[in-house]
Design a protein around this motif. Structure first.
Motif, mmCIF file in Angstrom:
data_model
loop_
_atom_site.group_PDB
_atom_site.id
_atom_site.type_symbol
_atom_site.label_atom_id
_atom_site.label_comp_id
_atom_site.label_asym_id
_atom_site.label_seq_id
_atom_site.Cartn_x
_atom_site.Cartn_y
_atom_site.Cartn_z
ATOM 1 N N GLU A 199 -41.800 24.673 -14.186
ATOM 2 C CA GLU A 199 -40.405 24.335 -14.473
ATOM 3 C C GLU A 199 -40.063 22.929 -13.975
ATOM 4 O O GLU A 199 -39.381 22.170 -14.668
ATOM 5 C CB GLU A 199 -39.478 25.357 -13.825
ATOM 6 C CG GLU A 199 -39.452 26.692 -14.518
ATOM 7 C CD GLU A 199 -38.543 27.684 -13.829
ATOM 8 O OE1 GLU A 199 -37.569 27.253 -13.164
ATOM 9 O OE2 GLU A 199 -38.808 28.893 -13.946
ATOM 10 N N LYS A 200 -40.537 22.593 -12.766
ATOM 11 C CA LYS A 200 -40.283 21.251 -12.239
ATOM 12 C C LYS A 200 -40.911 20.188 -13.135
ATOM 13 O O LYS A 200 -40.307 19.142 -13.401
ATOM 14 C CB LYS A 200 -40.836 21.115 -10.823
ATOM 15 C CG LYS A 200 -40.008 21.827 -9.777
ATOM 16 C CD LYS A 200 -40.606 21.663 -8.388
ATOM 17 C CE LYS A 200 -39.836 22.432 -7.343
ATOM 18 N NZ LYS A 200 -40.439 22.300 -6.006
ATOM 19 N N LEU A 201 -42.132 20.453 -13.602
ATOM 20 C CA LEU A 201 -42.799 19.500 -14.488
ATOM 21 C C LEU A 201 -42.035 19.344 -15.792
ATOM 22 O O LEU A 201 -41.840 18.225 -16.275
ATOM 23 C CB LEU A 201 -44.234 19.955 -14.764
ATOM 24 C CG LEU A 201 -45.025 19.073 -15.725
ATOM 25 C CD1 LEU A 201 -45.206 17.669 -15.147
ATOM 26 C CD2 LEU A 201 -46.380 19.705 -16.025
ATOM 27 N N MET A 202 -41.578 20.459 -16.359
ATOM 28 C CA MET A 202 -40.810 20.378 -17.604
ATOM 29 C C MET A 202 -39.509 19.610 -17.387
ATOM 30 O O MET A 202 -39.114 18.800 -18.226
ATOM 31 C CB MET A 202 -40.540 21.780 -18.145
ATOM 32 C CG MET A 202 -41.775 22.441 -18.722
ATOM 33 S SD MET A 202 -41.611 24.171 -19.189
ATOM 34 C CE MET A 202 -40.013 24.290 -19.894
ATOM 35 N N GLU A 203 -38.849 19.838 -16.243
ATOM 36 C CA GLU A 203 -37.610 19.115 -15.943
ATOM 37 C C GLU A 203 -37.884 17.623 -15.790
ATOM 38 O O GLU A 203 -37.144 16.792 -16.307
ATOM 39 C CB GLU A 203 -36.962 19.677 -14.672
ATOM 40 C CG GLU A 203 -35.685 18.982 -14.270
ATOM 41 C CD GLU A 203 -34.584 19.073 -15.304
ATOM 42 O OE1 GLU A 203 -33.778 18.127 -15.370
ATOM 43 O OE2 GLU A 203 -34.536 20.056 -16.073
ATOM 44 N N LYS B 124 -50.312 40.939 -4.468
ATOM 45 C CA LYS B 124 -49.197 40.170 -3.902
ATOM 46 C C LYS B 124 -49.499 38.681 -3.941
ATOM 47 O O LYS B 124 -48.642 37.867 -4.296
ATOM 48 C CB LYS B 124 -48.919 40.610 -2.468
ATOM 49 C CG LYS B 124 -48.276 41.963 -2.353
ATOM 50 C CD LYS B 124 -48.066 42.362 -0.908
ATOM 51 C CE LYS B 124 -47.513 43.774 -0.785
ATOM 52 N NZ LYS B 124 -47.397 44.190 0.611
ATOM 53 N N LEU B 125 -50.726 38.321 -3.589
ATOM 54 C CA LEU B 125 -51.129 36.921 -3.620
ATOM 55 C C LEU B 125 -51.070 36.369 -5.037
ATOM 56 O O LEU B 125 -50.598 35.246 -5.264
ATOM 57 C CB LEU B 125 -52.544 36.780 -3.046
ATOM 58 C CG LEU B 125 -53.086 35.377 -2.845
ATOM 59 C CD1 LEU B 125 -52.240 34.617 -1.829
ATOM 60 C CD2 LEU B 125 -54.532 35.440 -2.368
ATOM 61 N N LEU B 126 -51.524 37.170 -6.001
ATOM 62 C CA LEU B 126 -51.469 36.757 -7.402
ATOM 63 C C LEU B 126 -50.024 36.539 -7.840
ATOM 64 O O LEU B 126 -49.719 35.551 -8.525
ATOM 65 C CB LEU B 126 -52.155 37.802 -8.277
ATOM 66 C CG LEU B 126 -52.126 37.539 -9.783
ATOM 67 C CD1 LEU B 126 -52.899 36.261 -10.114
ATOM 68 C CD2 LEU B 126 -52.699 38.721 -10.536
ATOM 69 N N LYS C 206 -48.422 33.164 -9.208
ATOM 70 C CA LYS C 206 -47.710 33.108 -10.490
ATOM 71 C C LYS C 206 -46.330 32.503 -10.304
ATOM 72 O O LYS C 206 -45.878 31.692 -11.116
ATOM 73 C CB LYS C 206 -47.587 34.507 -11.091
ATOM 74 C CG LYS C 206 -48.845 35.016 -11.737
ATOM 75 C CD LYS C 206 -48.612 36.394 -12.339
ATOM 76 C CE LYS C 206 -49.856 36.949 -13.001
ATOM 77 N NZ LYS C 206 -49.614 38.283 -13.579
ATOM 78 N N LYS C 207 -45.653 32.907 -9.223
ATOM 79 C CA LYS C 207 -44.317 32.383 -8.952
ATOM 80 C C LYS C 207 -44.377 30.876 -8.691
ATOM 81 O O LYS C 207 -43.581 30.112 -9.228
ATOM 82 C CB LYS C 207 -43.718 33.115 -7.751
ATOM 83 C CG LYS C 207 -42.290 32.751 -7.454
ATOM 84 C CD LYS C 207 -41.757 33.574 -6.292
ATOM 85 C CE LYS C 207 -40.333 33.173 -5.946
ATOM 86 N NZ LYS C 207 -39.817 33.916 -4.803
#
Length: 152
Positions: free
Chosen positions: A63-67, A49-51, A55-56
């Motif tokens: 995604e934020k970095l790509m945006e 669950k922690l992994l 990952k999430k």
């Protein structure tokens, strides 16, 4: 014969007692190992669950970095196009002014992209407060055309 029978019954009862003790011991050991396995499975489950959470979070941050990178590239393009538009409007766009030793063109600092191949400004257009610029960027064997639209 009677004594022998009593001795065999005694040996049998003693063996049965040892057998029960051994069964009890093995049952306790098996229960202990089952508890260890259960605890380990619980740990593995919580770690999975922690992994998944990590990952999430990684995916969201990625995604934020790509945006942000897309926004930065867009902003850099707008900045470059506005600078070229300003140069073209002042009439200096066609004159052959050499670049200063600091890497500036017409007294304005240049980005890395402008230093390698200066885009040729073709035509500005304005439709409903949307301003569009058309550029041609010369490359080795091809010429890249770029249309950039923005609103003020």
């Amino acid at each position: 014969i009677h004594q022998e029978r009593l001795y065999q019954e005694y040996a049998y009862s003693k063996a049965e007692g040892r057998l029960r003790q051994m069964e009890k011991l093995y049952t306790q050991q098996i229960q202990g190992k089952d508890m260890e396995v259960s605890n380990t499975r619980g740990e593995v489950s919580s770690l999975k669950k922690l992994l998944e959470e990590y990952k999430k979070k990684y995916s969201e941050i990625s995604e934020k970095l790509m945006e942000r990178n897309r926004q930065y590239q867009k902003l850099q393009g707008l900045y470059d196009s506005l600078r070229l538009r300003t140069l073209a409007m002042t009439g200096k766009g066609d004159s052959a002014v050499p670049a200063a030793s600091s890497g500036a063109l017409y007294g304005l600092p240049m980005g890395k992209r402008l230093a390698t191949a200066l885009p040729q400004f073709l035509s500005p257009t304005s439709i409903n407060n949307h301003h569009c610029l058309l550029f041609t960027i010369p490359r080795q064997n091809i010429s890249l055309s770029l249309s950039l639209c923005f609103s003020l």
